[in-house]
Design an enzyme around this catalytic site. Structure first.
Site, PDB file in Angstrom:
ATOM      1  N   ASP A  88      -4.652   7.752  -3.238  1.00 43.24           N
ATOM      2  CA  ASP A  88      -3.295   7.225  -3.192  1.00 43.24           C
ATOM      3  C   ASP A  88      -2.526   7.629  -1.936  1.00 43.24           C
ATOM      4  O   ASP A  88      -1.450   7.083  -1.670  1.00 43.24           O
ATOM      5  CB  ASP A  88      -2.509   7.682  -4.426  1.00 43.24           C
ATOM      6  CG  ASP A  88      -2.686   6.743  -5.607  1.00 43.24           C
ATOM      7  OD1 ASP A  88      -3.207   5.630  -5.405  1.00 43.24           O
ATOM      8  OD2 ASP A  88      -2.297   7.112  -6.725  1.00 43.24           O
ATOM      9  N   HIS A 117      -9.396   5.233   3.772  1.00 44.98           N
ATOM     10  CA  HIS A 117     -10.457   6.223   3.884  1.00 44.98           C
ATOM     11  C   HIS A 117     -11.718   5.504   4.358  1.00 44.98           C
ATOM     12  O   HIS A 117     -12.220   4.585   3.698  1.00 44.98           O
ATOM     13  CB  HIS A 117     -10.687   6.904   2.543  1.00 44.98           C
ATOM     14  CG  HIS A 117      -9.502   7.699   2.067  1.00 44.98           C
ATOM     15  ND1 HIS A 117      -9.044   8.816   2.728  1.00 44.98           N
ATOM     16  CD2 HIS A 117      -8.682   7.535   0.990  1.00 44.98           C
ATOM     17  CE1 HIS A 117      -8.004   9.317   2.092  1.00 44.98           C
ATOM     18  NE2 HIS A 117      -7.757   8.552   1.032  1.00 44.98           N
ATOM     19  N   GLY A 123      -6.399  -1.103  -1.363  1.00 40.92           N
ATOM     20  CA  GLY A 123      -6.185  -0.690   0.013  1.00 40.92           C
ATOM     21  C   GLY A 123      -6.377   0.788   0.223  1.00 40.92           C
ATOM     22  O   GLY A 123      -5.692   1.405   1.050  1.00 40.92           O
ATOM     23  N   LYS A 124      -7.333   1.399  -0.502  1.00 42.70           N
ATOM     24  CA  LYS A 124      -7.508   2.850  -0.444  1.00 42.70           C
ATOM     25  C   LYS A 124      -8.754   3.262   0.337  1.00 42.70           C
ATOM     26  O   LYS A 124      -8.743   4.290   1.008  1.00 42.70           O
ATOM     27  CB  LYS A 124      -7.589   3.426  -1.869  1.00 42.70           C
ATOM     28  CG  LYS A 124      -6.323   3.213  -2.690  1.00 42.70           C
ATOM     29  CD  LYS A 124      -6.495   3.702  -4.127  1.00 42.70           C
ATOM     30  CE  LYS A 124      -5.253   3.476  -4.954  1.00 42.70           C
ATOM     31  NZ  LYS A 124      -5.424   3.927  -6.358  1.00 42.70           N
ATOM     32  N   VAL A 125      -9.844   2.500   0.195  1.00 37.65           N
ATOM     33  CA  VAL A 125     -11.097   2.890   0.847  1.00 37.65           C
ATOM     34  C   VAL A 125     -11.729   1.687   1.539  1.00 37.65           C
ATOM     35  O   VAL A 125     -11.444   0.534   1.209  1.00 37.65           O
ATOM     36  CB  VAL A 125     -12.121   3.494  -0.150  1.00 37.65           C
ATOM     37  CG1 VAL A 125     -11.573   4.741  -0.812  1.00 37.65           C
ATOM     38  CG2 VAL A 125     -12.537   2.466  -1.185  1.00 37.65           C
TER      39      VAL A 125
END
Length: 349
Positions: free
Chosen positions: A261, A277, A305-307
């Protein structure tokens, strides 16, 4: 007579300590290379190991070790410490249990024990033995851990602390009073590697901190508090400064979501250029079909939209059975030897 029998029975049950695996003593590269040519989980592990080695080779990458579950108590404690000691990770996000009930607990000189048999849990309760699957903990020793947390809390200025700040104080305590050299908490203090526990009081620390507040309130004195928002802000700040990041995740739960997050939080703060990430590995046995047990895949996290979807690998396996192979492979390939120490913990001094 009954007390003597109980004492003898407890000693019998707590007679075999868990021996933590030493990844420096064996070279897993040949078996991991062979597993890459296989199928199923073996090939998944091979690719996950390659991705972790890519993180280590990427001179711009900050690596976060993310831990949920009981692998520390089960024999991986020294493995995690070795990763930190050798600059193979730059930050830790974990459950309070992994950090307090397991690592700090052993740092105080206590042990975890193999269950040679599992009698009924009411019997274990009567003997003050706690059980994690087939691993035992002496409840009386765990209470010593609770009281040590209380002692640390009582020594601090009464103000808000992030979990990172408080765990740093725990590391300082172990440097001065600890009984184990290879403690993740102690080494993190010495190497300025920050440890975050977003659900810190869901652990043995919670009992000591509650007693600290209750005792101080009765005396009409101010007390320290944990600031969960500061945790999120500090970890997001590291993400913004780090740029390229990689995640080595054991289990799921709050730690997994918390570190992921930070990308979204950075965007909310106006950092539209924050990178997702870049690398991600997750080792878990959670079934992706249940939808409610921290079982979302890394592909699913990409939709938030995190990794990065390009360099990620899920490994569906019990982490204690595969992490020694992954970590030993990376240790013996030696890509960590050229990494710059980032010391993110010192950025808050």
């Amino acid at each position: 007579m009954t007390e003597v029998l109980n004492t003898n029975r407890k000693a019998e049950l707590l007679s075999t300590t868990v021996e933590h695996i030493d990844i420096t003593k064996f070279d897993a590269r040949p078996i991991v290379d062979a597993m890459k040519k296989m199928s199923f989980t073996s090939r998944d592990l091979g690719r996950a190991t390659d991705i972790y080695n890519q993180m280590l080779a990427d001179k711009d990458c900050s690596i976060f070790l993310v831990i949920a579950g009981s692998t520390s108590a089960g024999g991986c404690m020294d493995l995690y410490a070795e990763l930190l000691r050798n600059n193979m990770i730059d930050g830790v996000v974990a459950t309070g249990a992994s950090i307090v009930d397991m690592d700090f607990f052993e740092g105080l000189g206590h042990k975890h024990y193999q269950a040679l048999e599992v009698p009924d849990d009411d019997t274990l309760r009567s003997l003050l033995i706690d059980r994690i699957y087939d691993t035992y903990i002496d409840e009386e020793q765990l209470q010593d851990c609770d009281h040590t947390i209380l002692e640390i809390a009582n020594s601090l200025e009464p103000r808000p602390y992030s979990s990172r700040e408080f765990i740093r104080e725990m590391g300082k305590y172990l440097v001065e009073n600890g009984k184990k050299e290879n403690s993740l908490v102690k080494l993190a203090y010495e190497h300025d590697v920050p440890i975050f526990c977003p659900a810190f009081v869901d652990s043995s620390a919670g009992f000591g901190l509650v007693k600290h507040q209750v005792d101080r309130a009765k005396e009409g004195k101010p007390y320290m508090v944990l600031d969960a928002i500061a945790d999120f802000r500090e970890l997001t700040d590291i993400k913004i400064k780090a740029g390229v990041t990689g995640l080595l995740m054991i289990g799921g739960g709050v730690p997994k979501n918390f570190i992921q997050d930070t990308v979204v939080c950075a965007e909310i703060l106006g950092h539209d250029d924050v990178q997702v990430h870049k690398y991600a590995v997750q080792i878990t046995v959670a079934d992706v079909r249940d939808g409610a047990c921290s079982s979302s895949t890394l592909q699913e996290a990409a939709s938030w939209g995190k990794v990065n979807t390009g360099i990620e690998q899920m490994v569906f396996a019990e982490a204690g059975s595969v992490m020694p192979l992954l970590a030993s492979d990376a240790y013996h390939r030696g890509l960590w030897k050229d990494r710059v120490k980032r010391r993110w913990g010192a950025s808050f001094d």
